[in-house]
Design an enzyme around this catalytic site. Sequence first.
Site, PDB file in Angstrom:
ATOM      1  N   LYS A 292       0.790  -1.136  -0.108  1.00  0.00           N
ATOM      2  CA  LYS A 292      -0.091  -0.056  -0.115  1.00  0.00           C
ATOM      3  C   LYS A 292       0.989   1.241  -0.001  1.00  0.00           C
ATOM      4  O   LYS A 292       1.629   1.211   0.630  1.00  0.00           O
ATOM      5  CB  LYS A 292      -0.908  -0.012   1.357  1.00  0.00           C
ATOM      6  CG  LYS A 292      -2.177   0.518   1.056  1.00  0.00           C
ATOM      7  CD  LYS A 292      -3.170   0.122   2.231  1.00  0.00           C
ATOM      8  CE  LYS A 292      -4.449   0.850   2.187  1.00  0.00           C
ATOM      9  NZ  LYS A 292      -5.304   0.542   3.728  1.00  0.00           N
TER      10      LYS A 292
HETATM   11  C1  E4P Z   1      -8.366   1.631   3.517  1.00  0.00           C
HETATM   12  O1  E4P Z   1      -7.766   0.781   3.272  1.00  0.00           O
HETATM   13  C2  E4P Z   1      -8.410   2.359   5.032  1.00  0.00           C
HETATM   14  O2  E4P Z   1      -7.649   1.178   5.928  1.00  0.00           O
HETATM   15  C3  E4P Z   1      -9.480   2.896   5.504  1.00  0.00           C
HETATM   16  O3  E4P Z   1     -10.654   2.459   4.846  1.00  0.00           O
HETATM   17  C4  E4P Z   1      -9.510   4.007   5.968  1.00  0.00           C
HETATM   18  O4  E4P Z   1     -10.671   4.338   6.647  1.00  0.00           O
HETATM   19  P1  E4P Z   1     -10.966   5.538   7.851  1.00  0.00           P
HETATM   20  O5  E4P Z   1     -11.565   6.695   7.051  1.00  0.00           O
HETATM   21  O6  E4P Z   1     -12.242   4.786   8.557  1.00  0.00           O
HETATM   22  O7  E4P Z   1      -9.835   5.666   8.476  1.00  0.00           O
END
Ligand code: E4P
Length: 212
Positions: free
Chosen positions: A83
């Site tokens: 990522k």
């Molecule tokens: C995606 O891969 C992220 O980990 C995640 O969806 C972030 O979400 P949040 O806005 O609830 O932190």
Amino acid sequence: MDLYIDTANLDEIKQANDLGVLDGVTTNPSLIAKEDVEFHAHMQAICKIVKGPVSAEVISTDTDGMLREGRELAKIADNIVIKLPCIVDGVRACKTLSDEGIRTNLTLCFQPVQALIVAKAGAFIVSPFIGRIDDIGEDGMNLIAQIRQIYDNYGYTTKILAASIRGTKHVVDAAILGADIATVPFNVIAKMLKHPLTDNGLKAFLEAWNKQ
Ligand code: E4P
């Protein structure tokens, strides 16, 4: 649509995996920090539970650091996906890792042109953050629609992963718009299987059966 769980908690991952419908896992530095664990060993443990793609995020913000971290993380298991943030250095790292055959998930996507560029750089997944866009009073789901249209216009195969999901309506809307994946927190997965009419109907069926 593929269903991923958005957590680094092993117990939640095991419970979701036991449903038999889990296709992958996404983590991020905030989710890992909550677990208070050694990062690589923990990612290895997640990859042993779930066979599908498991996203592990780099913390470097320069291309060289991202490449160094990404290549190390990729050694953990075949199903690790690296990522990277949707920034200039992240796009460069995406292109290099993709050319090396390492799958990437370009995260923190908030506008369609970021999705266009990362697709051109060979990203395996792009992660538009729906909930965080809604949080600032805009329409997160519109971003999914725009990316879907752009990818379909040109035949980009990068998977659209609806991220930052806050509730079941986000999952439904993302599915209707053709997102390839939704990554869903554990509490929302639980809500996807809950409806009062299902519970009441089941109770009534069993009461009738037992009165025979
Ligand atoms: C995606 O891969 C992220 O980990 C995640 O969806 C972030 O979400 P949040 O806005 O609830 O932190």
